[in-house]
Design a protein around this motif. Structure first.
Motif, PDB file in Angstrom:
ATOM      1  N   ALA A  78       6.976   5.046  42.290  1.00 36.05           N
ATOM      2  CA  ALA A  78       6.783   3.590  42.330  1.00 36.05           C
ATOM      3  C   ALA A  78       7.871   2.860  41.554  1.00 36.05           C
ATOM      4  CB  ALA A  78       5.410   3.234  41.766  1.00 36.05           C
ATOM      5  N   PHE A  79       8.521   3.545  40.606  1.00 29.69           N
ATOM      6  CA  PHE A  79       9.551   2.921  39.780  1.00 29.69           C
ATOM      7  C   PHE A  79      10.893   2.860  40.513  1.00 29.69           C
ATOM      8  CE2 PHE A  79       6.571   4.562  36.603  1.00 29.69           C
ATOM      9  CZ  PHE A  79       6.492   3.506  35.712  1.00 29.69           C
ATOM     10  N   GLU A  80      11.695   1.875  40.138  1.00 31.77           N
ATOM     11  CA  GLU A  80      13.086   1.831  40.566  1.00 31.77           C
ATOM     12  C   GLU A  80      13.939   2.719  39.670  1.00 31.77           C
ATOM     13  OE1 GLU A  80      14.048  -0.043  43.327  1.00 31.77           O
ATOM     14  OE2 GLU A  80      11.851  -0.195  43.482  1.00 31.77           O
ATOM     15  N   ASN A  81      13.520   2.845  38.418  1.00 27.89           N
ATOM     16  CA  ASN A  81      14.309   3.543  37.411  1.00 27.89           C
ATOM     17  C   ASN A  81      13.402   3.809  36.217  1.00 27.89           C
ATOM     18  OD1 ASN A  81      15.857   3.942  35.013  1.00 27.89           O
ATOM     19  ND2 ASN A  81      16.481   1.785  35.000  1.00 27.89           N
ATOM     20  N   ILE A  82      13.219   5.056  35.855  1.00 31.98           N
ATOM     21  CA  ILE A  82      12.407   5.371  34.685  1.00 31.98           C
ATOM     22  C   ILE A  82      12.798   6.748  34.166  1.00 31.98           C
ATOM     23  CG2 ILE A  82      10.473   6.535  35.826  1.00 31.98           C
ATOM     24  CD1 ILE A  82      10.203   3.883  33.018  1.00 31.98           C
ATOM     25  N   GLY A  83      12.758   6.907  32.853  1.00 28.23           N
ATOM     26  CA  GLY A  83      13.037   8.188  32.229  1.00 28.23           C
ATOM     27  C   GLY A  83      11.817   8.676  31.469  1.00 28.23           C
ATOM     28  N   PHE A  84      11.743   9.989  31.281  1.00 23.78           N
ATOM     29  CA  PHE A  84      10.606  10.601  30.605  1.00 23.78           C
ATOM     30  C   PHE A  84      11.093  11.486  29.459  1.00 23.78           C
ATOM     31  CE2 PHE A  84       9.310   9.807  34.932  1.00 23.78           C
ATOM     32  CZ  PHE A  84       8.023   9.316  34.822  1.00 23.78           C
ATOM     33  N   SER A  85      10.356  11.448  28.356  1.00 22.30           N
ATOM     34  CA  SER A  85      10.635  12.367  27.262  1.00 22.30           C
ATOM     35  C   SER A  85       9.968  13.705  27.553  1.00 22.30           C
ATOM     36  CB  SER A  85      10.094  11.803  25.949  1.00 22.30           C
ATOM     37  OG  SER A  85       8.667  11.878  25.926  1.00 22.30           O
ATOM     38  N   ARG A  86      10.277  14.693  26.734  1.00 20.44           N
ATOM     39  CA  ARG A  86       9.489  15.914  26.781  1.00 20.44           C
ATOM     40  C   ARG A  86       8.088  15.606  26.257  1.00 20.44           C
ATOM     41  NH1 ARG A  86      13.613  20.610  24.456  1.00 20.44           N
ATOM     42  NH2 ARG A  86      15.167  20.434  26.121  1.00 20.44           N
ATOM     43  N   ALA A  87       7.140  16.449  26.610  1.00 22.65           N
ATOM     44  CA  ALA A  87       5.777  16.259  26.115  1.00 22.65           C
ATOM     45  C   ALA A  87       5.760  16.390  24.598  1.00 22.65           C
ATOM     46  CB  ALA A  87       4.843  17.283  26.742  1.00 22.65           C
ATOM     47  N   VAL A  88       5.082  15.461  23.936  1.00 23.83           N
ATOM     48  CA  VAL A  88       4.996  15.475  22.478  1.00 23.83           C
ATOM     49  C   VAL A  88       3.625  16.002  22.073  1.00 23.83           C
ATOM     50  CG1 VAL A  88       6.630  13.582  22.247  1.00 23.83           C
ATOM     51  CG2 VAL A  88       4.193  13.082  22.396  1.00 23.83           C
ATOM     52  N   GLN A  89       3.453  16.263  20.791  1.00 21.48           N
ATOM     53  CA  GLN A  89       2.205  16.849  20.319  1.00 21.48           C
ATOM     54  C   GLN A  89       1.032  15.881  20.375  1.00 21.48           C
ATOM     55  OE1 GLN A  89       1.655  20.100  19.629  1.00 21.48           O
ATOM     56  NE2 GLN A  89       3.753  20.300  20.418  1.00 21.48           N
ATOM     57  N   SER A  90       1.338  14.578  20.297  1.00 28.86           N
ATOM     58  CA  SER A  90       0.259  13.588  20.378  1.00 28.86           C
ATOM     59  C   SER A  90      -0.438  13.688  21.735  1.00 28.86           C
ATOM     60  CB  SER A  90       0.820  12.180  20.188  1.00 28.86           C
ATOM     61  OG  SER A  90       1.462  12.059  18.941  1.00 28.86           O
ATOM     62  N   THR A  91      -1.715  13.404  21.741  1.00 30.26           N
ATOM     63  CA  THR A  91      -2.468  13.431  22.992  1.00 30.26           C
ATOM     64  C   THR A  91      -2.882  12.027  23.385  1.00 30.26           C
ATOM     65  OG1 THR A  91      -4.515  13.857  21.772  1.00 30.26           O
ATOM     66  CG2 THR A  91      -3.337  15.771  22.631  1.00 30.26           C
ATOM     67  N   GLY A  92      -3.000  11.812  24.682  1.00 29.26           N
ATOM     68  CA  GLY A  92      -3.411  10.517  25.197  1.00 29.26           C
ATOM     69  C   GLY A  92      -4.914  10.404  25.291  1.00 29.26           C
ATOM     70  N   PRO A  93      -5.399   9.272  25.824  1.00 27.15           N
ATOM     71  CA  PRO A  93      -6.850   9.051  25.935  1.00 27.15           C
ATOM     72  C   PRO A  93      -7.552  10.110  26.772  1.00 27.15           C
ATOM     73  CG  PRO A  93      -5.653   6.999  26.263  1.00 27.15           C
ATOM     74  CD  PRO A  93      -4.630   8.081  26.228  1.00 27.15           C
ATOM     75  N   GLY A  94      -6.829  10.710  27.736  1.00 31.14           N
ATOM     76  CA  GLY A  94      -7.445  11.727  28.574  1.00 31.14           C
ATOM     77  C   GLY A  94      -7.400  13.126  27.991  1.00 31.14           C
ATOM     78  N   GLY A  95      -6.763  13.278  26.823  1.00 38.14           N
ATOM     79  CA  GLY A  95      -6.720  14.578  26.166  1.00 38.14           C
ATOM     80  C   GLY A  95      -5.479  15.395  26.445  1.00 38.14           C
ATOM     81  N   ASP A  96      -4.608  14.960  27.363  1.00 42.22           N
ATOM     82  CA  ASP A  96      -3.369  15.688  27.649  1.00 42.22           C
ATOM     83  C   ASP A  96      -2.229  15.174  26.790  1.00 42.22           C
ATOM     84  OD1 ASP A  96      -4.385  17.384  29.709  1.00 42.22           O
ATOM     85  OD2 ASP A  96      -4.406  15.653  31.056  1.00 42.22           O
ATOM     86  N   LYS A  97      -1.177  15.984  26.675  1.00 43.13           N
ATOM     87  CA  LYS A  97      -0.035  15.599  25.855  1.00 43.13           C
ATOM     88  C   LYS A  97       0.655  14.365  26.435  1.00 43.13           C
ATOM     89  CE  LYS A  97       1.046  20.134  23.886  1.00 43.13           C
ATOM     90  NZ  LYS A  97       2.082  21.182  23.757  1.00 43.13           N
ATOM     91  N   LEU A  98       1.221  13.557  25.536  1.00 43.94           N
ATOM     92  CA  LEU A  98       1.911  12.335  25.948  1.00 43.94           C
ATOM     93  C   LEU A  98       3.358  12.609  26.317  1.00 43.94           C
ATOM     94  CD1 LEU A  98       0.773   9.643  23.344  1.00 43.94           C
ATOM     95  CD2 LEU A  98       0.081   9.826  25.720  1.00 43.94           C
ATOM     96  N   LYS A  99       3.861  11.808  27.236  1.00 44.38           N
ATOM     97  CA  LYS A  99       5.291  11.691  27.485  1.00 44.38           C
ATOM     98  C   LYS A  99       5.647  10.221  27.331  1.00 44.38           C
ATOM     99  CE  LYS A  99       6.342  15.576  30.534  1.00 44.38           C
ATOM    100  NZ  LYS A  99       6.972  15.961  31.823  1.00 44.38           N
ATOM    101  N   TYR A 100       6.792   9.946  26.690  1.00 42.49           N
ATOM    102  CA  TYR A 100       7.222   8.570  26.518  1.00 42.49           C
ATOM    103  C   TYR A 100       8.117   8.148  27.677  1.00 42.49           C
ATOM    104  CZ  TYR A 100       5.548   9.208  21.736  1.00 42.49           C
ATOM    105  OH  TYR A 100       4.774   9.464  20.636  1.00 42.49           O
ATOM    106  N   LEU A 101       8.020   6.869  28.040  1.00 48.24           N
ATOM    107  CA  LEU A 101       8.837   6.305  29.114  1.00 48.24           C
ATOM    108  C   LEU A 101      10.021   5.571  28.524  1.00 48.24           C
ATOM    109  CD1 LEU A 101       6.016   4.838  31.423  1.00 48.24           C
ATOM    110  CD2 LEU A 101       6.866   7.180  31.269  1.00 48.24           C
ATOM    111  N   SER A 102      11.158   5.648  29.205  1.00 47.19           N
ATOM    112  CA  SER A 102      12.378   4.999  28.721  1.00 47.19           C
ATOM    113  C   SER A 102      13.187   4.510  29.908  1.00 47.19           C
ATOM    114  CB  SER A 102      13.215   5.986  27.894  1.00 47.19           C
ATOM    115  OG  SER A 102      13.628   7.077  28.702  1.00 47.19           O
ATOM    116  N   CYS A 103      14.213   3.727  29.627  1.00 49.70           N
ATOM    117  CA  CYS A 103      15.152   3.307  30.663  1.00 49.70           C
ATOM    118  C   CYS A 103      15.991   4.523  31.053  1.00 49.70           C
ATOM    119  CB  CYS A 103      16.045   2.187  30.153  1.00 49.70           C
ATOM    120  SG  CYS A 103      17.392   1.750  31.300  1.00 49.70           S
TER     121      CYS A 103
END
Length: 369
Positions: free
Chosen positions: A315-340
């Motif tokens: 759905a994005f025109e342009n988006i980057g992803f970090s590696r999975a970090v140790q923090s977990t999201g609301p659903g319990g899975d590891k987070l990935k950060y979004l970037s340009c």
């Protein structure tokens, strides 16, 4: 009340079941085993409505469904799941008793329909949504866009049921002029060209350098920060779609001055107010001040303003992803950060590893006005 929507996590199945047994008569309520079956077999069709809580989120309503090849909901489709088929059979729509009479249910159904419509347009995976309802709820589902098909043959409990259906749009055709009869004949007579696997494709000499120079010198769109709008987020929201969902009124851009890369086109994301997520703990040094164009976010679980993008990164025109970090999201899975993806500035938002929802902070993107 700040309501947001998300897929139900396995550990929340009992919460949904408790709402079910309080909302349905004993002869109609599904068993806990049926709930676990639906969530394990068709988790993408089990949607919850939530409000932020001190330590996460609280489920206040849900819709669960499975897939069937049938064109109407039957006894068989009520207890089975046939992967790869295209009729969504809704088994239960229920809202916590304390939250009723506040249009929570209608909002939840419209959100469910909107998600199914987006998936149908994307790849045609669904063709219709089916359900059965009692007499007094026929008008409710009609408001959400369903067609009343009359009395259903399904017998479940003491009261009669009525069949309801919502047809979904097919995949969007590629844009461009339709061929005329003459051009169709010409194309049919033209020889078929096949690429040779042994012959690698190459660019003409100098073309790559020209393209790089044009990319470096092209005019960049100016990104206007959310803080510059007098009305804040209300100035960048537009009500669109059949369900009246609040969408992004403008293209979303990289907020970094000098970049301005287009991240998302207007009308693709939906505005949601939901509990915040810690984005900066692992990406900034102690005492480091974030630049103005990366707006400050409230400490979780305080609510923040987000743009929700579904169902996948295409759905994005342009988006980057970090590696999975140790923090977990609301659903319990590891987070990935979004970037340009062009200049790597971020975090602009987050997603959960393997998830289908992508969250951009409203004050961490620019707006093309």
């Amino acid at each position: 009340m700040s309501i947001f929507y998300d897929l139900l996590a396995p550990e929340e199945v009992e919460d949904a079941y408790n709402i079910e047994v309080c909302g349905y008569p004993e002869d109609e309520a599904a068993s806990l085993e049926a709930f676990r079956f639906r969530q394990s077999q068709a988790p993408e069709l089990f949607l919850g409505a939530y409000v932020p809580a001190q330590h996460g989120r609280t489920l206040i309503g849900y819709i669960c469904a499975t897939l069937s090849p049938d064109a109407v909901l039957t006894h068989a489709s009520m207890s089975t799941h046939v992967p790869g088929t295209r009729s969504i059979c809704i088994h239960s729509v229920c809202v916590d008793a304390a939250q009723r009479r506040q249009r929570v249910g209608l909002g939840l159904v419209r959100e469910y329909v909107a998600r199914a419509e987006r998936a149908a347009r994307e790849d045609g995976r669904y063709t219709r949504i089916l359900l059965i309802a009692h007499e007094h709820l026929r008008g409710f589902y009609t408001q959400a866009g369903f067609v009343d098909l009359g009395l259903s043959e399904v017998v479940h409990g003491a009261l009669p049921w009525f069949a309801m259906r919502k047809d979904l749009p097919g995949p969007q055709p590629a844009s461009g002029p339709e061929p005329t009869s003459a051009s169709t004949s010409t194309l049919a007579q033209a020889p078929q060209l096949q690429a040779s696997p042994e012959a690698p494709q190459t660019l003409p000499p100098g073309l790559w350098e020209v393209l790089q120079q044009q990319s470096a010198t092209r005019a960049r769109p100016a990104a206007r920060l959310l803080s510059s709008f007098p009305g804040g987020v209300q100035d960048v929201v537009a009500i669109g779609g059949a369900g009246g969902s609040p969408e992004n009124a403008h293209d979303l851009l990289c907020p970094r001055p000098g970049c301005g890369s287009v991240i998302l086109k207007s009308g693709v994301a939906r505005w949601v107010e939901r509990a915040g997520v810690q984005l900066d703990a692992s990406t900034s040094s102690p005492g480091e001040t974030l630049p103005e164009w990366l707006g400050a976010l409230p400490a979780p679980p305080a609510a923040a303003q987000w743009w929700l993008v579904t169902p996948n990164a295409m759905a994005f025109e342009n988006i980057g992803f970090s590696r999975a970090v140790q923090s977990t999201g609301p659903g319990g899975d590891k987070l990935k950060y979004l970037s340009c993806a062009e200049c790597d500035v971020g975090p602009l938002g987050w997603c959960e590893e393997g998830g289908s929802e992508f969250w951009l902070a409203c004050n961490r993107v620019g707006y093309r006005v």
